[in-house]
Design a protein around this motif. Structure first.
Motif, mmCIF file in Angstrom:
data_model
loop_
_atom_site.group_PDB
_atom_site.id
_atom_site.type_symbol
_atom_site.label_atom_id
_atom_site.label_comp_id
_atom_site.label_asym_id
_atom_site.label_seq_id
_atom_site.Cartn_x
_atom_site.Cartn_y
_atom_site.Cartn_z
ATOM 1 N N ARG A 82 0.844 -1.203 0.000
ATOM 2 C CA ARG A 82 0.000 0.000 0.000
ATOM 3 C C ARG A 82 0.871 1.243 0.000
ATOM 4 N N GLY A 83 0.405 2.264 -0.710
ATOM 5 C CA GLY A 83 1.090 3.540 -0.753
ATOM 6 C C GLY A 83 0.206 4.551 -1.457
ATOM 7 N N ALA A 131 5.398 12.077 -13.705
ATOM 8 C CA ALA A 131 6.097 10.793 -13.833
ATOM 9 C C ALA A 131 5.419 9.747 -12.948
ATOM 10 N N ILE A 132 5.505 8.498 -13.369
ATOM 11 C CA ILE A 132 4.913 7.385 -12.618
ATOM 12 C C ILE A 132 6.038 6.558 -12.010
ATOM 13 N N ARG A 133 5.915 6.230 -10.729
ATOM 14 C CA ARG A 133 6.836 5.313 -10.056
ATOM 15 C C ARG A 133 6.020 4.106 -9.623
ATOM 16 N N ARG A 134 6.646 2.923 -9.708
ATOM 17 C CA ARG A 134 5.959 1.670 -9.379
ATOM 18 C C ARG A 134 6.772 0.860 -8.373
ATOM 19 N N VAL A 178 5.771 -14.387 -4.078
ATOM 20 C CA VAL A 178 4.611 -13.542 -4.367
ATOM 21 C C VAL A 178 5.097 -12.101 -4.436
ATOM 22 N N ASN A 179 4.401 -11.268 -5.207
ATOM 23 C CA ASN A 179 4.787 -9.868 -5.261
ATOM 24 C C ASN A 179 3.573 -8.981 -5.453
ATOM 25 N N ASP A 180 3.769 -7.697 -5.185
ATOM 26 C CA ASP A 180 2.722 -6.709 -5.396
ATOM 27 C C ASP A 180 3.411 -5.398 -5.757
ATOM 28 N N THR A 181 2.724 -4.593 -6.545
ATOM 29 C CA THR A 181 3.244 -3.316 -7.006
ATOM 30 C C THR A 181 2.174 -2.258 -6.838
ATOM 31 N N VAL A 182 2.588 -1.038 -6.503
ATOM 32 C CA VAL A 182 1.660 0.090 -6.462
ATOM 33 C C VAL A 182 2.120 1.122 -7.484
ATOM 34 N N ARG A 183 1.217 1.985 -7.850
ATOM 35 C CA ARG A 183 1.493 3.026 -8.841
ATOM 36 C C ARG A 183 1.334 4.378 -8.164
ATOM 37 N N THR A 184 2.386 5.200 -8.213
ATOM 38 C CA THR A 184 2.342 6.542 -7.631
ATOM 39 C C THR A 184 2.718 7.559 -8.708
#
Length: 126
Positions: free
Chosen positions: A8-9, A89-92, A105-111
């Motif tokens: 989460r972010g 700009a997008i950071r992931r 397992v992995n997870d990514t968020v988009r900021t």
């Protein structure tokens, strides 16, 4: 064992300002997950803003190690990074978890980055 991870972010963040992300790792099985490792790659456009509690820096990643995660147990790690880049700009950021007896397992968020405060804007004069 069967792990899950939830990162989460914020959806938006000011460029150059520290941002906090938290990942929750859960053992969704009925057996103990052994030798659990959580990794957060520090990618271009990210700068670690202080070493998180219990983490070490190894090979361009923040790394946490847990000897075990019992059935149904959750463990949350948090880290702060400065995000670098231009407005829009997008950071992931991503987080990865694996155990000796569980699949990765992995997870990514988009900021999305927004301009830092006090930034000078071009002006048109006549």
């Amino acid at each position: 064992a069967r792990l899950s991870i939830d990162l989460r972010g914020p959806a938006r963040a000011r460029a150059l300002s520290p941002v906090t992300y938290c990942a929750t790792i859960t053992n969704r099985s009925r057996v103990i997950a052994r030798n659990v490792t959580i990794r957060v790659p520090v990618t271009p456009g990210m700068a670690v803003a202080g070493m998180p509690r219990g983490a070490r820096l190894a090979g361009g990643r923040l790394v946490w190690s847990l000897p075990r995660l019992v059935a149904g147990e959750r463990h949350t790690i948090c880290f702060r990074v400065g995000l670098l880049g231009r407005d829009g700009a997008i950071r992931r950021p991503s987080a990865i978890a694996v155990a000796a007896n569980a699949r990765r397992v992995n997870d990514t968020v988009r900021t999305r980055l927004i301009a830092p405060p006090g930034r000078l804007q071009p002006a048109v004069t006549g």
